[in-house]
Design an enzyme around this catalytic site. Structure first.
Site, PDB file in Angstrom:
ATOM      1  N   ASP A  98     -10.390  -3.791 -11.688  1.00 39.36           N
ATOM      2  CA  ASP A  98     -10.197  -4.409 -10.617  1.00 39.36           C
ATOM      3  C   ASP A  98     -11.797  -4.742 -10.217  1.00 39.36           C
ATOM      4  O   ASP A  98     -12.365  -3.514  -9.928  1.00 39.36           O
ATOM      5  CB  ASP A  98      -9.571  -3.486  -9.581  1.00 39.36           C
ATOM      6  N   ASP A 194     -11.297  -9.169  -7.112  1.00 33.56           N
ATOM      7  CA  ASP A 194     -10.673  -8.846  -5.543  1.00 33.56           C
ATOM      8  C   ASP A 194     -11.188  -9.929  -4.713  1.00 33.56           C
ATOM      9  O   ASP A 194     -12.569  -9.952  -4.757  1.00 33.56           O
ATOM     10  CB  ASP A 194     -10.911  -7.498  -5.360  1.00 33.56           C
ATOM     11  N   GLU A 236      -8.427 -13.550  -7.170  1.00 34.76           N
ATOM     12  CA  GLU A 236      -7.503 -13.304  -6.025  1.00 34.76           C
ATOM     13  C   GLU A 236      -7.889 -14.286  -5.088  1.00 34.76           C
ATOM     14  O   GLU A 236      -8.892 -14.016  -4.542  1.00 34.76           O
ATOM     15  CB  GLU A 236      -7.433 -11.798  -5.513  1.00 34.76           C
ATOM     16  N   HIS A 310       0.517  -4.802  -5.417  1.00 34.81           N
ATOM     17  CA  HIS A 310       0.309  -3.580  -4.469  1.00 34.81           C
ATOM     18  C   HIS A 310       0.126  -4.059  -3.210  1.00 34.81           C
ATOM     19  O   HIS A 310       0.098  -3.347  -2.284  1.00 34.81           O
ATOM     20  CB  HIS A 310      -1.055  -2.980  -4.919  1.00 34.81           C
ATOM     21  N   ASP A 311      -0.037  -5.273  -2.718  1.00 40.09           N
ATOM     22  CA  ASP A 311      -0.459  -5.867  -1.519  1.00 40.09           C
ATOM     23  C   ASP A 311       1.243  -6.675  -0.753  1.00 40.09           C
ATOM     24  O   ASP A 311       1.352  -6.972   0.434  1.00 40.09           O
ATOM     25  CB  ASP A 311      -1.415  -6.941  -1.362  1.00 40.09           C
TER      26      ASP A 311
HETATM   27  C1  GLC Z   1      -7.443  -7.561  -2.012  1.00 49.96           C
HETATM   28  C2  GLC Z   1      -6.654  -6.346  -2.476  1.00 49.96           C
HETATM   29  C3  GLC Z   1      -6.438  -5.348  -1.192  1.00 49.96           C
HETATM   30  C4  GLC Z   1      -7.438  -5.022  -0.553  1.00 49.96           C
HETATM   31  C5  GLC Z   1      -8.377  -6.052  -0.105  1.00 49.96           C
HETATM   32  C6  GLC Z   1      -9.857  -5.642   0.249  1.00 49.96           C
HETATM   33  O1  GLC Z   1      -6.480  -8.300  -1.024  1.00 49.96           O
HETATM   34  O2  GLC Z   1      -5.692  -6.701  -3.079  1.00 49.96           O
HETATM   35  O3  GLC Z   1      -5.495  -4.260  -1.543  1.00 49.96           O
HETATM   36  O4  GLC Z   1      -6.933  -4.237   0.652  1.00 49.96           O
HETATM   37  O5  GLC Z   1      -8.351  -6.965  -1.297  1.00 49.96           O
HETATM   38  O6  GLC Z   1     -10.474  -5.096  -0.791  1.00 49.96           O
END
Ligand code: GLC
Length: 531
Positions: A98, A194, A236, A310-311
């Site tokens: 990640d 990310d 993402e 995980h979100d």
């Molecule tokens: C992304 C991750 C999340 C995190 C955010 C800030 O959305 O998936 O879990 O809190 O970025 O890094």
């Protein structure tokens, strides 16, 4: 060299804190993952995406990295990571890291230096202004925090402990590329990136996602790092859609292989309270968004096929009547797996895990969730609705410990888990489901074998995607067609029996024990092949 092996992977996302604890301290760790590699191999996945495992104060579950080169002691040692790479390779499993480079932790040595003075060589690694503007943090409140030493404010689009990096600074960019190459040279296959949409931000014009310098930076990053290898990259992106994602994914632009889109999740948001208050689920609307991704710009994009991460609260809770939990979990897989793209399975999907069973604020650990109590209150939501919103949407729902066995804490740990286990029954554990040929787990294994079967590879990679029965409110159905071969999915995405359309060909996957000739029962799904 063939550089599109990413199209042949089935990815499994591990949230390490909640996967498997080998040290009995209540937190999952890398050795715990090594212990489960045979399980993952047997499940049929080919690539593991590890949520962050690097040194971190854990303000945001490790998405606040203090050292990109070293494993956090909570997860083990650097040698443990070497071992994981070695043992994965032995089993033919690849590893995605990640890449969290929109921000670091405020404990990263760059930031500790940067905040000391304006002349510090690291000062320009971050984003500073003399006055804050109206930008808001995703986790609530202003996105600017005062730093007395320099009498300035630094930008943090997430927590205060996550200062944003300044991607306009070439020295910062080079340091990040160096780090990426370090991991690629160690044998890592690629990166999940990310909130990558934020790195080209223009904060003075209130632009955070998809800013003016984003794509030139991604092109530079690719050329300096992963484009040299056969690798996988997945970004993402919360603010893109099926049309705009091509800016990242068009092979001619030399940026990323694919992105995660969230327009399906955002579609059901309430305009005032955002993601926390959900509009009623309408299957047809979800299907339209996901099928649209399959249909547009096929030459310039390759999809990510996923339901969970995980979100997000679990898709089973979002979309399925849990009276039919097993059938629903299998249907979700069948519905998704045979579309055009790389499948991503989130830990626990394969045993039909559902949301956590939290009862009070004290039981949550996620920073976004804990901040949401005040945030939603300030927007005028009453206490009862706040409780409900958080129970349904909290990210902790997906982070509850993995359910391995009937032992205490589902065999996740011999210690007290860092986050409360779900109240679920032992029927929904790897141990029980391994014994049961009709379990969700057994269905996953069977489905993944089909996906990987040489017979279907070209069809699934290159076959045209053709939606069917789009007038139906309940059927999720499509065909894939390639060189005279057809694969057809017909799924009843509802808790009501539906009339079964006429089928032709051989049934290769089915989530009920036997078929009724005229009907599709609740969440019944069949996959048919014809050549
Ligand atoms: C992304 C991750 C999340 C995190 C955010 C800030 O959305 O998936 O879990 O809190 O970025 O890094």
């Amino acid at each position: 060299m063939e550089k599109n092996s990413y199209k042949d992977q089935i990815v499994y996302q591990i949230y390490p804190r909640s996967f498997s604890d080998s040290q009995s301290d209540g937190v999952g760790d890398i050795k715990g993952i090594v212990d489960k590699l045979d399980y993952l191999k047997d499940l049929g996945i080919t690539t593991i995406w590890l949520s962050p495992i690097f040194s971190s104060p854990m303000e945001d579950g490790g998405y606040d990295i203090a050292d990109y080169y070293h494993v956090d002691s909570l997860f083990g040692t650097d040698e443990d990571l070497d071992l994981l790479l070695k043992e994965s390779k032995k089993r033919g499993l690849k590893i995605l890291l990640d890449l969290v480079v929109n921000h670091t932790s405020d404990k990263h040595h760059w930031f500790l230096e940067a905040k000391k003075s304006k002349d510090n060589p690291y000062h320009d690694y971050y984003v500073w202004r003399e006055k804050p503007n109206t930008l808001k943090s995703t986790f609530g409140g202003s996105a600017w925090e005062y730093n007395a030493e320099t009498n300035e404010y630094y930008l943090h689009l997430f927590a205060k402990g996550q200062p944003d990096l300044n991607w306009q600074n070439p020295a910062l960019r080079n340091d990040i590329y160096k780090m990426m190459n370090y991991w690629l040279d160690k044998g890592v296959y690629g990166f999940r990136m990310d909130v990558i949409e934020n790195i080209g931000k223009d904060p003075d014009n209130l632009i955070t996602a998809n800013g003016p310098t984003l794509h030139p930076i991604l092109q530079e990053m690719a050329a300096s790092t992963f484009a040299k290898k056969d690798s996988m990259t997945v970004g993402e992106t919360w603010c893109s859609n099926a049309e705009t994602r091509v800016l990242y994914t068009d092979p001619k632009r030399h940026e990323l292989n694919m992105v995660f889109l969230f327009d399906d999740f955002s579609h059901f948001e309430n305009p005032k309270y955002g993601k926390w208050v959900r509009k009623p689920f309408v299957m047809k609307e979800l299907r339209e968004i996901i099928f649209h991704r399959q249909m547009v710009e096929q030459e310039k994009s390759w999809d990510t096929l996923y339901w969970n991460n995980h979100d997000l609260p679990r898709a089973l809770n979002r979309y399925i009547d849990l009276k039919y939990r097993g059938e629903g979990a299998k249907m979700l897989l069948a519905a998704n797996l045979f579309m055009r793209g790389t499948p991503f399975i989130y830990q626990g999907d394969e045993i039909g895990m559902v949301n956590g069973s939290f009862r009070s604020k004290e039981e949550y650990r996620d920073i976004e969730t804990l901040n949401a109590y005040d945030e939603l209150k300030s927007k005028g939501l009453d206490n009862k609705s706040i409780e409900k919103a958080i129970r349904e949407v909290s990210r902790d729902n997906a982070r509850v410990p993995m359910q391995w066995s009937s032992k205490a804490h589902f065999g996740f740990s011999n210690g007290q888990p860092w986050l409360k286990c779900s109240d679920d029954g032992i029927a929904w554990t790897v141990e029980e489901e391994t014994k049961n040929p009709r379990s969700v787990l057994s269905f996953y294994k069977k489905a993944l074998l089909i996906w990987k079967d040489r017979q279907f590879r070209d069809l699934l990679k290159d076959g045209k995607f053709i939606p069917q029965y789009e007038e139906s409110d309940c059927l999720w159905s499509y065909r894939r067609i390639h060189e005279g071969k057809t694969l057809e999915v017909i799924a009843n995405f509802s808790n009501q029996t539906q009339k079964l359309p006429k089928i032709e060909g051989q049934i290769i996957l089915h989530n009920y024990n036997y078929r009724l000739s005229d009907n599709l029962r609740p969440y019944e799904a069949i996959v048919i092949y014809k050549d």
